[in-house]
Design a protein around this motif. Structure first.
Motif, PDB file in Angstrom:
ATOM      1  N   MET A 188       4.536  -0.491  -0.872  1.00 37.98           N
ATOM      2  CA  MET A 188       4.362   0.695  -1.336  1.00 37.98           C
ATOM      3  C   MET A 188       3.058   1.059  -0.678  1.00 37.98           C
ATOM      4  O   MET A 188       2.306   0.456  -0.441  1.00 37.98           O
ATOM      5  N   ARG A 189       2.686   2.351  -0.410  1.00 40.01           N
ATOM      6  CA  ARG A 189       1.632   3.021   0.064  1.00 40.01           C
ATOM      7  C   ARG A 189       0.825   3.291  -0.900  1.00 40.01           C
ATOM      8  O   ARG A 189       1.088   3.880  -2.086  1.00 40.01           O
ATOM      9  N   THR A 190      -0.669   3.276  -0.589  1.00 35.68           N
ATOM     10  CA  THR A 190      -1.650   3.620  -1.498  1.00 35.68           C
ATOM     11  C   THR A 190      -2.231   5.055  -1.230  1.00 35.68           C
ATOM     12  O   THR A 190      -2.524   5.499  -0.012  1.00 35.68           O
ATOM     13  N   VAL A 191      -2.317   5.981  -2.199  1.00 33.43           N
ATOM     14  CA  VAL A 191      -2.949   7.216  -2.064  1.00 33.43           C
ATOM     15  C   VAL A 191      -4.159   7.392  -2.947  1.00 33.43           C
ATOM     16  O   VAL A 191      -4.133   6.949  -4.336  1.00 33.43           O
ATOM     17  N   SER A 192      -5.040   7.946  -2.366  1.00 35.45           N
ATOM     18  CA  SER A 192      -6.308   8.189  -3.234  1.00 35.45           C
ATOM     19  C   SER A 192      -6.464   9.613  -3.379  1.00 35.45           C
ATOM     20  O   SER A 192      -6.439  10.316  -2.619  1.00 35.45           O
ATOM     21  N   LEU A 193      -6.618   9.948  -4.848  1.00 37.67           N
ATOM     22  CA  LEU A 193      -6.893  11.332  -5.200  1.00 37.67           C
ATOM     23  C   LEU A 193      -8.236  11.691  -5.601  1.00 37.67           C
ATOM     24  O   LEU A 193      -8.532  10.644  -6.591  1.00 37.67           O
ATOM     25  N   THR A 194      -8.855  12.611  -5.711  1.00 39.70           N
ATOM     26  CA  THR A 194      -9.985  13.117  -6.226  1.00 39.70           C
ATOM     27  C   THR A 194      -9.892  14.053  -7.222  1.00 39.70           C
ATOM     28  O   THR A 194      -9.227  15.181  -6.807  1.00 39.70           O
ATOM     29  N   LEU A 195      -9.846  13.869  -8.494  1.00 44.68           N
ATOM     30  CA  LEU A 195      -9.388  14.759  -9.506  1.00 44.68           C
ATOM     31  C   LEU A 195     -10.737  15.626 -10.291  1.00 44.68           C
ATOM     32  O   LEU A 195     -11.548  14.941 -10.529  1.00 44.68           O
ATOM     33  N   PRO A 196     -10.422  16.719 -10.730  1.00 44.57           N
ATOM     34  CA  PRO A 196     -11.798  17.383 -11.534  1.00 44.57           C
ATOM     35  C   PRO A 196     -11.986  16.695 -12.608  1.00 44.57           C
ATOM     36  O   PRO A 196     -11.045  16.017 -13.488  1.00 44.57           O
ATOM     37  N   GLU A 197     -13.304  16.354 -13.071  1.00 38.91           N
ATOM     38  CA  GLU A 197     -13.902  15.545 -14.131  1.00 38.91           C
ATOM     39  C   GLU A 197     -13.244  16.509 -15.637  1.00 38.91           C
ATOM     40  O   GLU A 197     -12.929  15.765 -16.487  1.00 38.91           O
ATOM     41  N   SER A 198     -12.953  17.666 -15.332  1.00 39.36           N
ATOM     42  CA  SER A 198     -12.556  18.353 -16.417  1.00 39.36           C
ATOM     43  C   SER A 198     -10.958  18.301 -16.907  1.00 39.36           C
ATOM     44  O   SER A 198     -10.562  18.318 -18.003  1.00 39.36           O
ATOM     45  N   LEU A 199     -10.318  17.472 -15.983  1.00 35.25           N
ATOM     46  CA  LEU A 199      -8.918  17.115 -16.025  1.00 35.25           C
ATOM     47  C   LEU A 199      -8.693  16.017 -17.010  1.00 35.25           C
ATOM     48  O   LEU A 199      -9.052  14.982 -16.371  1.00 35.25           O
ATOM     49  N   ASP A 200      -8.222  16.188 -18.107  1.00 34.00           N
ATOM     50  CA  ASP A 200      -8.279  15.306 -19.063  1.00 34.00           C
ATOM     51  C   ASP A 200      -6.777  14.483 -19.018  1.00 34.00           C
ATOM     52  O   ASP A 200      -5.836  14.931 -19.648  1.00 34.00           O
ATOM     53  N   ILE A 201      -6.495  13.522 -18.026  1.00 35.55           N
ATOM     54  CA  ILE A 201      -5.466  12.983 -17.896  1.00 35.55           C
ATOM     55  C   ILE A 201      -5.812  11.304 -17.312  1.00 35.55           C
ATOM     56  O   ILE A 201      -6.693  11.225 -16.575  1.00 35.55           O
ATOM     57  N   ASN A 202      -4.959  10.476 -17.731  1.00 41.30           N
ATOM     58  CA  ASN A 202      -5.255   9.229 -17.397  1.00 41.30           C
ATOM     59  C   ASN A 202      -4.314   8.556 -16.415  1.00 41.30           C
ATOM     60  O   ASN A 202      -3.506   9.455 -15.926  1.00 41.30           O
ATOM     61  N   GLU A 203      -4.489   7.548 -15.568  1.00 37.29           N
ATOM     62  CA  GLU A 203      -3.954   7.100 -14.574  1.00 37.29           C
ATOM     63  C   GLU A 203      -2.190   7.014 -14.758  1.00 37.29           C
ATOM     64  O   GLU A 203      -1.359   7.454 -13.948  1.00 37.29           O
ATOM     65  N   LEU A 204      -1.752   6.210 -16.235  1.00 35.47           N
ATOM     66  CA  LEU A 204      -0.467   6.263 -16.333  1.00 35.47           C
ATOM     67  C   LEU A 204       0.263   7.718 -16.544  1.00 35.47           C
ATOM     68  O   LEU A 204       1.266   7.957 -15.835  1.00 35.47           O
ATOM     69  N   GLU A 205      -0.362   8.493 -17.090  1.00 36.38           N
ATOM     70  CA  GLU A 205      -0.073  10.014 -17.408  1.00 36.38           C
ATOM     71  C   GLU A 205       0.043  10.416 -15.874  1.00 36.38           C
ATOM     72  O   GLU A 205       1.265  11.301 -15.685  1.00 36.38           O
ATOM     73  N   LEU A 206      -0.792  10.547 -14.936  1.00 39.74           N
ATOM     74  CA  LEU A 206      -0.592  11.090 -13.568  1.00 39.74           C
ATOM     75  C   LEU A 206       0.476  10.118 -12.903  1.00 39.74           C
ATOM     76  O   LEU A 206       1.377  11.061 -12.188  1.00 39.74           O
ATOM     77  N   LYS A 207       0.797   8.964 -12.913  1.00 38.37           N
ATOM     78  CA  LYS A 207       1.984   8.290 -12.260  1.00 38.37           C
ATOM     79  C   LYS A 207       3.319   8.982 -12.767  1.00 38.37           C
ATOM     80  O   LYS A 207       4.237   9.100 -12.195  1.00 38.37           O
ATOM     81  N   ILE A 208       3.487   9.287 -14.118  1.00 41.17           N
ATOM     82  CA  ILE A 208       4.476   9.521 -14.872  1.00 41.17           C
ATOM     83  C   ILE A 208       4.816  10.982 -14.382  1.00 41.17           C
ATOM     84  O   ILE A 208       5.987  11.216 -13.944  1.00 41.17           O
ATOM     85  N   LEU A 209       4.016  11.981 -14.357  1.00 42.08           N
ATOM     86  CA  LEU A 209       4.230  13.064 -13.799  1.00 42.08           C
ATOM     87  C   LEU A 209       4.538  12.935 -12.309  1.00 42.08           C
ATOM     88  O   LEU A 209       5.781  13.892 -12.082  1.00 42.08           O
ATOM     89  N   LEU A 210       3.986  12.574 -11.482  1.00 39.94           N
ATOM     90  CA  LEU A 210       4.412  12.309 -10.194  1.00 39.94           C
ATOM     91  C   LEU A 210       5.765  11.680 -10.009  1.00 39.94           C
ATOM     92  O   LEU A 210       6.655  12.245  -9.297  1.00 39.94           O
ATOM     93  N   ALA A 211       5.866  10.439 -10.739  1.00 35.87           N
ATOM     94  CA  ALA A 211       7.257   9.771 -10.613  1.00 35.87           C
ATOM     95  C   ALA A 211       8.551  10.854 -10.998  1.00 35.87           C
ATOM     96  O   ALA A 211       9.572  10.720 -10.267  1.00 35.87           O
ATOM     97  N   GLY A 212       8.328  11.443 -12.019  1.00 35.52           N
ATOM     98  CA  GLY A 212       9.110  12.252 -12.759  1.00 35.52           C
ATOM     99  C   GLY A 212       9.462  13.352 -11.835  1.00 35.52           C
ATOM    100  O   GLY A 212      10.539  13.815 -11.632  1.00 35.52           O
ATOM    101  N   GLU A 213       8.434  14.023 -11.142  1.00 36.52           N
ATOM    102  CA  GLU A 213       8.745  15.180 -10.449  1.00 36.52           C
ATOM    103  C   GLU A 213       9.583  14.654  -9.174  1.00 36.52           C
ATOM    104  O   GLU A 213      10.401  15.330  -8.685  1.00 36.52           O
ATOM    105  N   LEU A 214       9.467  13.696  -8.591  1.00 36.97           N
ATOM    106  CA  LEU A 214       9.694  13.109  -7.614  1.00 36.97           C
ATOM    107  C   LEU A 214      11.303  12.618  -7.748  1.00 36.97           C
ATOM    108  O   LEU A 214      12.275  12.741  -6.938  1.00 36.97           O
ATOM    109  N   TYR A 215      11.571  12.285  -8.994  1.00 40.27           N
ATOM    110  CA  TYR A 215      12.936  11.692  -9.278  1.00 40.27           C
ATOM    111  C   TYR A 215      13.702  12.929  -9.303  1.00 40.27           C
ATOM    112  O   TYR A 215      14.847  13.082  -8.893  1.00 40.27           O
TER     113      TYR A 215
END
Length: 75
Positions: free
Chosen positions: A1-28
């Motif tokens: 797998m490829r690794t991607v690094s993102l910089t998110l605003p501090e105000s965005l209340d989201i954890n790593e798992l939730e971000l992965k779910i959102l990305l994976a769901g959209e790509l699916y």
């Protein structure tokens, strides 16, 4: 797998798992990842990923007419 690094605003209340779910769901849904690949991206089993998809508003079913007609023919 490829690794991607993102910089998110501090105000965005989201954890790593939730971000992965959102990305994976959209790509699916866009048919860029298979169900297994999407589950692997999140670190969840296929069953757990399927269960979580509904909670995030993603559909397991293809939206293409061709897939629908194929499913009807196979039913």
């Amino acid at each position: 797998m490829r690794t991607v690094s993102l910089t998110l605003p501090e105000s965005l209340d989201i954890n790593e798992l939730e971000l992965k779910i959102l990305l994976a769901g959209e790509l699916y849904e866009r048919e860029k990842l298979s169900l297994g690949q999407a589950a692997e991206l999140t670190g969840l089993s296929k069953r757990a990923f399927i269960e979580v998809m509904g909670r995030y508003g993603f559909s397991l079913f293809s939206k293409s007419d061709e897939d629908l007609l194929s499913d009807i023919a196979n039913a």
